[in-house]
Design a protein around this motif. Sequence first.
Motif, PDB file in Angstrom:
ATOM      1  N   GLN A  69       1.043  -1.698  -0.116  1.00  0.00           N
ATOM      2  CA  GLN A  69       0.102   0.425   0.114  1.00  0.00           C
ATOM      3  C   GLN A  69       0.257   1.373   0.026  1.00  0.00           C
ATOM      4  N   GLY A 115     -12.777  -1.978   5.590  1.00  0.00           N
ATOM      5  CA  GLY A 115     -12.592  -0.833   4.539  1.00  0.00           C
ATOM      6  C   GLY A 115     -11.367  -0.774   4.290  1.00  0.00           C
ATOM      7  N   CYS A 116     -10.599  -0.119   3.544  1.00  0.00           N
ATOM      8  CA  CYS A 116      -9.346  -0.133   3.015  1.00  0.00           C
ATOM      9  C   CYS A 116      -8.834   1.660   3.117  1.00  0.00           C
ATOM     10  N   LEU A 117      -7.296   1.753   3.719  1.00  0.00           N
ATOM     11  CA  LEU A 117      -7.279   3.209   3.164  1.00  0.00           C
ATOM     12  C   LEU A 117      -6.238   3.006   1.657  1.00  0.00           C
ATOM     13  N   HIS A 160      -7.384  -9.293   6.903  1.00  0.00           N
ATOM     14  CA  HIS A 160      -7.423  -8.211   6.414  1.00  0.00           C
ATOM     15  C   HIS A 160      -5.526  -7.879   5.322  1.00  0.00           C
ATOM     16  N   GLU A 161      -4.989  -7.965   6.245  1.00  0.00           N
ATOM     17  CA  GLU A 161      -3.755  -7.320   5.937  1.00  0.00           C
ATOM     18  C   GLU A 161      -2.720  -8.794   5.348  1.00  0.00           C
ATOM     19  N   HIS A 178      -3.204  -8.679   2.095  1.00  0.00           N
ATOM     20  CA  HIS A 178      -2.310  -7.096   0.958  1.00  0.00           C
ATOM     21  C   HIS A 178      -1.101  -7.798   0.611  1.00  0.00           C
TER      22      HIS A 178
HETATM   23 NI    NI Z   1      -6.667  -2.803   3.427  1.00  0.00          NI
END
Ligand code: NI
Length: 198
Positions: free
Chosen positions: A50, A106-108, A149-150, A153
Motif C-alpha cells: 500500500q 474498509g481499506c485505506l 485483511h492485511e 494485501h
Molecule cells: Ni486494506
Amino acid sequence: MILPIYTYGQPILREETEPVKADSAELQQLIDDMIETMDNAQGVGLAAPQVGRRERLFVVDLSSSAEEIADAHGGVLPWWAEGPMALINPEIMSADDTSGIEFEEGCLSIPDIREFVVRPDRLRIRFLDRHFQPHEFDADDMLARVFQHELDHLHGVLFVDYLSPLRRRMLKRRLREMTHGHVEADYPVVPPGETQPV
Ligand code: NI
C-alpha cells in the motif's frame, strides 16, 4: 515520514511480496514510516504494497479498540493491542472455518467503500515482530480480522475480491473510476497512472 498510499488499480496492490530476510536500518525506517502513515490516515492496518513496497510485512494499531478488546479478554488488555506494531513474514498456521463471521471492512487503498466480508474469527497466527522475535498464538475477533485483511494485501488480494457478484456489480462504476485515477482521500495518495502523490 508520512508516505503516500497507493490506491485501487495500482498494479503493486496485485503483486506478491518477498519474505523479509534480514533486519536493516532501512527496514526499521520503513516500519516507522508505515506506522506514521497508518496513524495519519486513522487506519487500523497498513501493508507494505500500500506504500509501494514489496517487503512481506504489515503494521497494525488496534489501540482505538482497546476498551472492547480488553472487555473480550477478561478486562486485561493484551500486549498486541497496546499500540502500533509491525508483523514481519506473517502466516496463518490454521483457521477455524466453522467460526466465520460477517464484519464491515474498509481499506485505506479503497477510500470511502465499506462492505461486509465473512472470514474465520479464530486463527493460529505466526509472525516476527520488528525486533525479529517470533510469535505464535491464537488470535480472535479484531486481531483475527485485521490480520487476514492485511495478510491478503501481502498476496495481492483485496477485500472487494470477496464480495458477491451483486455487490461487485453495484460497486463496479466506483471501482472503475478509481482505476481511472478518480480518488479522493484526506491523506496523501498515489492513484493509478501517477508516480507522485496528488
Ligand atoms: Ni486494506
